[in-house]
Design a protein around this motif. Structure first.
Motif, PDB file in Angstrom:
ATOM      1  N   LEU A   6       0.860  -1.186   0.000  1.00 40.04           N
ATOM      2  CA  LEU A   6       0.000   0.000   0.000  1.00 40.04           C
ATOM      3  C   LEU A   6       0.897   1.236   0.000  1.00 40.04           C
ATOM      4  CD1 LEU A   6      -3.038   0.407   0.040  1.00 40.04           C
ATOM      5  CD2 LEU A   6      -2.934   0.604   2.527  1.00 40.04           C
TER       6      LEU A   6
ATOM      7  N   VAL B 158       1.152   5.722  -0.232  1.00 38.23           N
ATOM      8  CA  VAL B 158       0.469   7.010  -0.140  1.00 38.23           C
ATOM      9  C   VAL B 158       1.437   8.051  -0.668  1.00 38.23           C
ATOM     10  CG1 VAL B 158       1.238   7.583   2.223  1.00 38.23           C
ATOM     11  CG2 VAL B 158      -0.897   8.535   1.372  1.00 38.23           C
ATOM     12  N   GLU B 159       0.890   9.089  -1.300  1.00 39.89           N
ATOM     13  CA  GLU B 159       1.753  10.169  -1.757  1.00 39.89           C
ATOM     14  C   GLU B 159       1.748  11.243  -0.675  1.00 39.89           C
ATOM     15  OE1 GLU B 159       0.575  11.730  -5.533  1.00 39.89           O
ATOM     16  OE2 GLU B 159       2.308  13.053  -5.640  1.00 39.89           O
TER      17      GLU B 159
ATOM     18  N   ASP C  65      -7.023   1.291   3.062  1.00 42.20           N
ATOM     19  CA  ASP C  65      -7.381   2.224   1.991  1.00 42.20           C
ATOM     20  C   ASP C  65      -8.875   2.107   1.725  1.00 42.20           C
ATOM     21  OD1 ASP C  65      -7.174  -0.296   0.861  1.00 42.20           O
ATOM     22  OD2 ASP C  65      -6.670   0.501  -1.110  1.00 42.20           O
TER      23      ASP C  65
ATOM     24  N   GLU D 122      -9.555   7.867  -3.765  1.00 41.96           N
ATOM     25  CA  GLU D 122      -8.880   6.896  -2.888  1.00 41.96           C
ATOM     26  C   GLU D 122      -8.308   7.596  -1.669  1.00 41.96           C
ATOM     27  OE1 GLU D 122      -8.245   3.579  -3.054  1.00 41.96           O
ATOM     28  OE2 GLU D 122      -9.173   3.142  -4.994  1.00 41.96           O
ATOM     29  N   LYS D 123      -8.592   7.038  -0.498  1.00 44.89           N
ATOM     30  CA  LYS D 123      -8.070   7.615   0.750  1.00 44.89           C
ATOM     31  C   LYS D 123      -7.258   6.573   1.488  1.00 44.89           C
ATOM     32  CE  LYS D 123     -10.454  11.434   0.763  1.00 44.89           C
ATOM     33  NZ  LYS D 123     -11.182  12.388   1.486  1.00 44.89           N
ATOM     34  N   ILE D 124      -6.265   7.060   2.251  1.00 42.11           N
ATOM     35  CA  ILE D 124      -5.561   6.173   3.165  1.00 42.11           C
ATOM     36  C   ILE D 124      -5.980   6.572   4.582  1.00 42.11           C
ATOM     37  CG2 ILE D 124      -3.297   5.482   4.057  1.00 42.11           C
ATOM     38  CD1 ILE D 124      -3.699   4.420   1.285  1.00 42.11           C
TER      39      ILE D 124
ATOM     40  N   MET E  16      -4.917   9.459  -1.187  1.00 40.61           N
ATOM     41  CA  MET E  16      -3.820   8.561  -1.573  1.00 40.61           C
ATOM     42  C   MET E  16      -2.857   9.279  -2.528  1.00 40.61           C
ATOM     43  SD  MET E  16      -4.068   4.954  -3.527  1.00 40.61           S
ATOM     44  CE  MET E  16      -4.575   3.866  -2.238  1.00 40.61           C
TER      45      MET E  16
END
Ligand code: ADP
Length: 264
Positions: free
Chosen positions: A142, A144-145, A178, A186-188, A261
């Motif tokens: 997984l 994330v930026e 996520d 898209e979310k983390i 994300m």
């Protein structure tokens, strides 16, 4: 409201009329008040440890303390209070850097599995001293930026609080998931939960304010500066994310951080 007036003149410099400017200065005043309140708080917070360092070192220098054990306990107080000063100054500098936007975002893809493992390692030493069990639940692969240093600070501040406000033998967990939100983004989701003392309902909306503590004495004795969560909130907002808290007295607390994300 502030009213300013200036005369307007014609081409031949003759008086034509008045130009009035009516300005709503409520927001400016509020900002000024917040700033002076912050300066007052900072001064107060800095004065307490400085007074302790000064007082105890004067006593030692005066030669009045004869037995070594008492002298050592005074030195320990001086050492601890200088550490507190150090933490306060570095938190205040961090906060002012973040608030004045002098801290540009350095986005990069972060592999959450490795990243979270290294954060849990950092927190393990303090947790071990209190026999607190650490758990992490991070799916593989997984990403994330995010700004790596800032995300690290978010999670370390939340995890250190979880350890500080949990009695010996308790549990602290970091979990990551996520999820797609209603708009298909898209979310983390990071969750830091503990089995600690909890936060009373009435204090929950205020804990993100600078220097707000539920129990001042407890925060001081655990080495807190009262700035950790306000730094966290700012850092989450810089990532266009959100933070929330759920807590029950005597049962435990969960902080939830939601970050996009990918950054636009
Ligand atoms: P501090 O340096 O005092 O920990 P923070 O800004 O990090 O300052 O937190 C503000 C206050 O919120 C703390 O003083 C404490 O009362 C409360 N708090 C924060 N995290 C927790 C937690 N995990 N459990 C219980 N109380 C907490």
């Amino acid at each position: 409201l502030r009213l300013d007036g200036v005369p307007t003149l014609g081409e031949d410099q003759s008086f034509k009329g008045m130009l009035f400017l009516l300005q709503d200065v409520t927001a400016i005043r509020r900002l000024e008040n917040m700033r002076s309140e912050f300066v007052a708080n900072v001064s107060h917070e800095l004065k307490t440890p400085v007074a302790a360092v000064k007082g105890f070192s004067e006593t030692l220098l005066g030669g009045g303390v004869k037995d070594e054990e008492t002298a050592r306990s005074f030195l320990k107080i001086i050492y601890d209070e200088s550490e507190r000063l150090n933490r306060l100054i570095s938190d205040i500098l961090d906060l002012s850097k973040i608030e004045s936007k002098r801290s540009p975002m350095d986005y990069a893809p972060i592999h959450l599995d490795y990243f979270c493992a290294s954060i849990m390692d950092t927190i393990a030493t303090v947790a071990k001293k209190k026999r607190i069990t650490l758990h992490s639940d991070i799916p593989e692969e997984l990403f994330v930026e995010a700004d790596e240093d800032k995300l690290r600070q978010i999670l370390i501040n939340l995890l250190s609080n979880a350890v500080s406000y949990t009695p010996d033998g308790g549990k602290v967990e970091l979990s990551v998931r996520d999820r797609q939100d209603a708009e298909g983004l898209e979310k983390i989701i990071f969750k830091v939960s503990d089995t600690g003392i909890g936060i009373p309902k009435k204090d929950q909306p205020r804990i993100f304010e600078r220097f707000y503590r539920v129990d001042k004495a407890r925060s001081r004795s655990s080495g807190g500066t009262g700035l950790g969560l306000s730094i966290v909130k700012h850092l989450v907002e810089l990532h266009h994310g959100e933070i929330s808290v759920e807590s029950e007295l005597g049962i435990g607390t969960t902080f939830t951080v939601e970050l996009p994300m990918l950054q636009e």
